[in-house]
Design an enzyme around this catalytic site. Structure first.
Site, mmCIF file in Angstrom:
data_model
loop_
_atom_site.group_PDB
_atom_site.id
_atom_site.type_symbol
_atom_site.label_atom_id
_atom_site.label_comp_id
_atom_site.label_asym_id
_atom_site.label_seq_id
_atom_site.Cartn_x
_atom_site.Cartn_y
_atom_site.Cartn_z
ATOM 1 C CG PHE A 1 -1.865 1.204 1.193
ATOM 2 C CD1 PHE A 1 -3.032 1.144 0.444
ATOM 3 C CD2 PHE A 1 -1.560 2.376 1.865
ATOM 4 C CE1 PHE A 1 -3.883 2.243 0.377
ATOM 5 C CE2 PHE A 1 -2.411 3.484 1.794
ATOM 6 C CZ PHE A 1 -3.570 3.408 1.050
ATOM 7 C CE LYS B 1 -0.025 5.263 7.898
ATOM 8 N NZ LYS B 1 -1.432 5.566 8.068
ATOM 9 C CG ASP C 1 5.713 3.474 1.662
ATOM 10 O OD1 ASP C 1 5.776 4.061 2.758
ATOM 11 O OD2 ASP C 1 4.676 3.402 0.977
HETATM 12 N N1 PLP Z 1 2.537 4.213 2.449
HETATM 13 C C1 PLP Z 1 2.225 3.400 3.461
HETATM 14 C C2 PLP Z 1 3.106 2.236 3.762
HETATM 15 C C3 PLP Z 1 1.077 3.621 4.222
HETATM 16 O O1 PLP Z 1 0.760 2.795 5.227
HETATM 17 C C4 PLP Z 1 0.267 4.742 3.914
HETATM 18 C C5 PLP Z 1 -0.967 4.996 4.663
HETATM 19 O O2 PLP Z 1 -1.553 4.129 5.286
HETATM 20 C C6 PLP Z 1 0.637 5.570 2.849
HETATM 21 C C7 PLP Z 1 1.789 5.271 2.151
HETATM 22 C C8 PLP Z 1 -0.180 6.759 2.490
HETATM 23 O O3 PLP Z 1 -0.010 7.770 3.433
HETATM 24 P P1 PLP Z 1 -1.028 9.003 3.474
HETATM 25 O O4 PLP Z 1 -2.364 8.470 3.850
HETATM 26 O O5 PLP Z 1 -0.427 9.925 4.500
HETATM 27 O O6 PLP Z 1 -1.018 9.615 2.113
#
Ligand code: PLP
Length: 399
Positions: free
Chosen positions: A136, A250, A221
């Site tokens: 994700f 986050k 990520d």
């Molecule tokens: N990358 C990862 C691993 C995530 O868990 C999330 C959100 O859950 C995101 C990216 C996206 O982050 P945002 O909701 O701040 O755009």
């Protein structure tokens, strides 16, 4: 008579775009691991705003930094330097592999910056990014395309070009996907949204070696795993695998919206004025919150306490596996990013378990249709963990 929760739900449901299936509760106050709803009910929050409230809700030092900065300068754009943005970048550079930082406002935006950097820093014709199934990476269109779960693509096709998804854990399949157009491999050290699925250290090392051998960039990520979540400032620091580009968001601002893309001097040199930008990115108030968050976290003994509590938490969850083998099968994750994997029978009860716990005053969620996810504030106490475990025990026994 309508309760305040019901009133706020009814009003909200009339005016919001319906993108969220919200619980019928309106939160009005937070303190540490505790949340309070509009009718004054108290909850223990083991979701922490989805892995965001790293130091707990309204940590006094973060609140003080936000208030102080809000009284001095809220926004000025990136046409100028500001003290909080510089201090935050210095902290990130001093405590990670990175030499350079680009500030964004969210995880998806940080990933957009990472993917743009991977493309612009690669030879012409190399634009493809391979990610993993179950990943994700966010909800902007390119981040959705990068996300290896087709349910997030549905209705939004055609997806932007240049993204492929390799089967999770299968190095040979990943290697077979690399072609002349590939520029990068992107992965999360622990997949959060698909149910707290750690990538094996050997697998990550092999991906690094593959990137080196084939001239590809490795993007981690760490939007969810970063900022202390797994028991070190960033997860890669425990794994002995260093990426070329890393994203963070986050927990970074302990609740203030902020994201960051971190990279090396060499790669950063490819992003010259005009290649990327953000009006709000690195906003002084968000950066002041992030500086305060990292400063608290980098103080001595912060992570030893997190890891000791994590061991205690994991042992408690493991007991559930022994006690309810028909419902739960495995504990996964590290630090304060833990998942209790449900069996096939258990999965049917995932959402009811979350709802039953909410009724009892405990907040968790059901991630990826496979695991109960626990991402509480890193400052959660042993007593709070024991309270959650007791409530979970009762809930599973009820089933
Ligand atoms: N990358 C990862 C691993 C995530 O868990 C999330 C959100 O859950 C995101 C990216 C996206 O982050 P945002 O909701 O701040 O755009």
């Amino acid at each position: 008579m309508e309760t305040q929760n019901e009133l706020l739900k009814a009003k909200g449901d009339q005016v919001f775009v319906g993108t969220y299936a919200r619980y019928p509760v309106a939160m009005v106050k937070g303190e540490g691991t505790r949340l309070y709803d509009a009718d004054g009910r108290e909850y223990l929050d083991f979701l922490g705003g989805i892995a965001v409230a790293a130091l707990g809700h309204c940590h006094p030092r973060v609140t003080e930094a936000i208030c102080r900065q809000a009284g001095e300068l809220v926004h000025v754009s990136n046409l100028y330097y500001t003290r909080p943005q510089t201090e935050l970048a210095e902290l990130l550079v001093a405590n990670t592999f990175a030499d350079r930082v680009f500030m964004a406002n969210s995880g998806a935006e940080a990933n957009e910056a990472a993917m743009k950097l991977a493309r612009i820093a690669s030879p012409e014709g190399k634009y493809g990014i391979i990610t993993l199934e179950g990943s994700f990476h966010g909800r902007t269109l390119a981040a959705v395309a990068a996300t290896g779960q087709s349910k997030f693509h549905q209705g939004f096709e055609p997806m932007p070009e240049g993204f492929r998804h390799a089967p999770f854990g299968d190095l040979a399949a990943l290697e077979a996907m690399i072609d002349d157009t590939t520029c990068a491999i992107m992965c999360e050290p622990i997949q959060g949204e698909s149910g707290v699925r750690p990538l094996e250290v050997e697998y990550l090392k092999a991906i690094r070696a593959l990137c080196d051998a084939r001239g590809l960039l490795l993007i981690f990520d760490e939007v969810q795993t970063g900022v202390g979540r797994t028991g070190s400032l960033y997860a890669y620091q425990q794994l002995g695998v260093v990426p070329d580009i890393m994203t963070s968001a986050k927990g970074l601002g302990n609740g203030m919206p902020i994201g960051a893309m971190l990279t090396t001097e060499k790669l950063a040199a490819k992003m010259v004025p005009g290649t990327h930008a953000s009006t709000f990115g690195g906003n002084p108030v968000a950066c002041a919150a992030a500086v305060a968050t990292l400063t608290v976290m980098l103080e001595e003994s912060f992570f030893s306490a997190v890891n000791a509590n994590s061991t205690h938490f994991q042992a408690g969850l493991a007991k559930m596996v022994g006690k309810y083998p028909a419902l739960v099968t495995q504990v996964r994750g590290s630090g304060m990013m833990l998942g209790l994997v449900l069996t096939e029978t258990g999965k049917e009860h995932g959402t009811p378990i979350v709802n039953a716990l909410l009724e009892k005053g405990f907040i968790i969620n059901f991630a990826g249709g496979t695991a109960l996810r626990f991402v509480p504030p890193l400052t959660v106490t042993r007593e709070e963990i024991d309270q959650l475990l007791a409530a979970l025990d009762v809930t599973l026994a009820e089933l």
